[in-house]
Motif scaffolding. Structure first.
Motif, PDB file in Angstrom:
ATOM      1  N   ASN A 157       7.929 104.649  55.057  1.00 40.52           N
ATOM      2  CA  ASN A 157       8.966 104.475  55.510  1.00 40.52           C
ATOM      3  C   ASN A 157       9.949 104.964  53.947  1.00 40.52           C
ATOM      4  N   VAL A 158       8.923 105.447  53.323  1.00 39.69           N
ATOM      5  CA  VAL A 158       9.838 106.024  51.908  1.00 39.69           C
ATOM      6  C   VAL A 158       8.581 107.787  51.668  1.00 39.69           C
ATOM      7  N   ASP A 159       9.214 108.128  50.833  1.00 41.33           N
ATOM      8  CA  ASP A 159       8.704 109.625  50.280  1.00 41.33           C
ATOM      9  C   ASP A 159       8.563 110.019  51.982  1.00 41.33           C
ATOM     10  N   ASN A 160       9.164 110.699  52.119  1.00 44.36           N
ATOM     11  CA  ASN A 160       8.464 111.449  53.532  1.00 44.36           C
ATOM     12  C   ASN A 160      10.186 112.473  53.551  1.00 44.36           C
ATOM     13  N   VAL A 167       9.386 121.850  58.267  1.00 46.22           N
ATOM     14  CA  VAL A 167       8.793 120.469  58.876  1.00 46.22           C
ATOM     15  C   VAL A 167       7.843 120.097  58.510  1.00 46.22           C
ATOM     16  N   GLU A 168       7.597 120.981  57.310  1.00 50.32           N
ATOM     17  CA  GLU A 168       5.522 120.372  56.604  1.00 50.32           C
ATOM     18  C   GLU A 168       5.983 118.981  55.849  1.00 50.32           C
ATOM     19  N   VAL A 169       5.676 118.193  55.945  1.00 47.72           N
ATOM     20  CA  VAL A 169       5.348 117.369  55.425  1.00 47.72           C
ATOM     21  C   VAL A 169       4.954 117.445  53.319  1.00 47.72           C
ATOM     22  N   ASN A 170       5.639 116.494  52.805  1.00 48.17           N
ATOM     23  CA  ASN A 170       5.633 116.954  51.415  1.00 48.17           C
ATOM     24  C   ASN A 170       4.285 116.366  51.076  1.00 48.17           C
ATOM     25  N   PRO A 171       3.477 116.637  50.307  1.00 46.36           N
ATOM     26  CA  PRO A 171       2.024 115.640  48.759  1.00 46.36           C
ATOM     27  C   PRO A 171       2.263 114.607  49.490  1.00 46.36           C
ATOM     28  N   LYS A 172       2.896 114.140  48.052  1.00 42.98           N
ATOM     29  CA  LYS A 172       3.095 112.984  48.335  1.00 42.98           C
ATOM     30  C   LYS A 172       3.158 111.991  49.666  1.00 42.98           C
ATOM     31  N   TYR A 173       4.311 112.625  50.466  1.00 44.91           N
ATOM     32  CA  TYR A 173       3.911 111.304  51.669  1.00 44.91           C
ATOM     33  C   TYR A 173       2.206 111.815  52.622  1.00 44.91           C
ATOM     34  N   MET A 174       1.839 113.381  52.346  1.00 44.14           N
ATOM     35  CA  MET A 174       0.526 112.824  53.290  1.00 44.14           C
ATOM     36  C   MET A 174      -0.205 112.011  52.718  1.00 44.14           C
ATOM     37  N   VAL A 218       4.290 114.866  61.842  1.00 47.20           N
ATOM     38  CA  VAL A 218       3.864 113.783  61.117  1.00 47.20           C
ATOM     39  C   VAL A 218       2.674 113.165  61.692  1.00 47.20           C
ATOM     40  N   LYS A 219       2.562 113.248  63.429  1.00 48.34           N
ATOM     41  CA  LYS A 219       1.514 112.981  64.141  1.00 48.34           C
ATOM     42  C   LYS A 219       0.307 113.497  64.200  1.00 48.34           C
ATOM     43  N   ARG A 220       0.646 114.935  64.468  1.00 48.77           N
ATOM     44  CA  ARG A 220      -0.721 115.880  63.826  1.00 48.77           C
ATOM     45  C   ARG A 220      -1.614 115.262  62.942  1.00 48.77           C
ATOM     46  N   TYR A 221      -0.257 114.744  61.210  1.00 49.65           N
ATOM     47  CA  TYR A 221      -1.462 115.059  60.068  1.00 49.65           C
ATOM     48  C   TYR A 221      -2.097 113.559  60.062  1.00 49.65           C
ATOM     49  N   LEU A 222      -1.070 112.524  61.246  1.00 53.89           N
ATOM     50  CA  LEU A 222      -2.181 110.862  61.223  1.00 53.89           C
ATOM     51  C   LEU A 222      -3.302 111.232  62.181  1.00 53.89           C
ATOM     52  N   THR A 223      -3.232 111.906  63.524  1.00 53.98           N
ATOM     53  CA  THR A 223      -4.423 111.711  63.743  1.00 53.98           C
ATOM     54  C   THR A 223      -5.351 112.753  63.716  1.00 53.98           C
ATOM     55  N   VAL A 258      11.861 111.535  58.265  1.00 54.08           N
ATOM     56  CA  VAL A 258      11.570 110.563  60.122  1.00 54.08           C
ATOM     57  C   VAL A 258      11.095 108.617  59.463  1.00 54.08           C
ATOM     58  N   SER A 259      11.527 108.516  60.423  1.00 58.12           N
ATOM     59  CA  SER A 259      11.107 106.782  60.060  1.00 58.12           C
ATOM     60  C   SER A 259      10.404 106.138  61.388  1.00 58.12           C
ATOM     61  N   ILE A 260       9.318 105.617  60.937  1.00 56.86           N
ATOM     62  CA  ILE A 260       8.765 104.663  62.019  1.00 56.86           C
ATOM     63  C   ILE A 260       8.719 103.412  61.764  1.00 56.86           C
TER      64      ILE A 260
END
Length: 276
Positions: A157-160, A167-174, A218-223, A258-260
């Motif tokens: 829940n930080v740096d996202n 919709v691209e995830v930033n590198p730090k949050y990746m 976010v779900k895509r990268y988690l998978t 995103v909030s998780i």
């Protein structure tokens, strides 16, 4: 009258006495399940202060805390420990905003907190209509799992924040997503609920769509990092419930997020055949 209804009837009377209190936060290290959880010592109205609109927010904070405390008394921390932990930490956040004079931010978070507590109450009422919420048999196992829940919750829940129209995830949050996936792999009972958000730029339909795309990305990268897709739910709130009010570039960036929620509802088995 059932226990929950009785607790609700008491809230106004309890509030009347609490409004007269004037003490401070608990000492560090005494916060219970949520380390810095602001307990009943947080006063909604300071005696030396003139009445103002902020006191309504402090009153709402106290109402939310009493609602949460009543759910805890009914056993929510055993049936839904992750939800309780995150609700307590949200109460902490609102208390800090109130002490810092961030009235609009506190108002936004109170709206979010009320919705989450209402959802938790419905889930708890359903469980308690068929069973009871009991403490886990293995205390150390439960404590270890709650540490995982708290760690993952703060990690995700930080740096996202997302770039404008992206919709691209930033590198730090990746990197956070990869770390969270590794933490969660040995704990298959823990699930994630990912909600996408957008800033107020654009139409409601567009913001709903791009916020959903952020949650799905976010779900895509988690998978990709090894979590089963079935463990991750995605939702969208579009531009509703911004983290901060305003139209500056910094505020808009923060609201593109995103909030998780970390969900671990099956940490203890309810004792069957016992109803309220």
């Amino acid at each position: 009258m059932d226990v929950h209804a009785g607790v609700k009837l008491c809230l106004t009377c309890i509030l009347a006495s609490l409004l007269l209190a004037c003490t401070s936060y608990p000492d560090e290290g005494t916060g219970g399940i949520a380390e810095n959880y602001a307990g009943s010592e947080f006063s909604p109205v300071m005696p030396e202060e003139p009445l103002g609109p902020e006191h309504g927010l402090r009153f709402d904070w106290k109402l939310a805390k009493l609602h949460l405390d009543s759910l805890v008394q009914e056993g929510a921390q055993w049936c839904f420990p992750a939800a309780v932990l995150q609700a307590q930490e949200k109460q902490n956040r609102i208390a800090r905003e109130l002490e810092g004079g961030l009235w609009i931010d506190a108002a936004n978070d109170i709206v979010i907190q009320r919705k989450k507590l209402n959802d938790l109450e419905l889930r708890l009422d359903y469980v308690l209509s068929q069973a009871t919420c009991a403490p886990p048999q293995k205390g150390q196992e439960f404590d270890n799992m709650m540490q995982v829940v708290e760690q993952v919750y703060h990690l995700l829940n930080v740096d996202n924040q997302f770039a404008y129209d992206s919709v691209e995830v930033n590198p730090k949050y990746m990197g956070h997503l990869a770390e969270a996936a590794n933490i969660l792999k040995p704990h298959p009972s823990i699930r994630l609920s990912v909600t996408g958000h957008a800033d107020a730029t654009g139409s409601s339909e567009y913001n709903e769509r791009i916020a959903k795309g952020r949650a799905q990305q976010v779900k895509r990268y988690l998978t990709i990092f090894g979590l089963e897709p079935a463990r991750i739910d995605t939702h969208s709130l579009g531009e509703d419930l911004p983290l901060y009010e305003g139209d500056s570039p910094g505020v808009r960036l923060t609201n593109r997020r995103v909030s998780i929620d970390v969900i671990a509802d099956q940490t203890s088995t309810p004792q069957q055949g016992v109803s309220r």
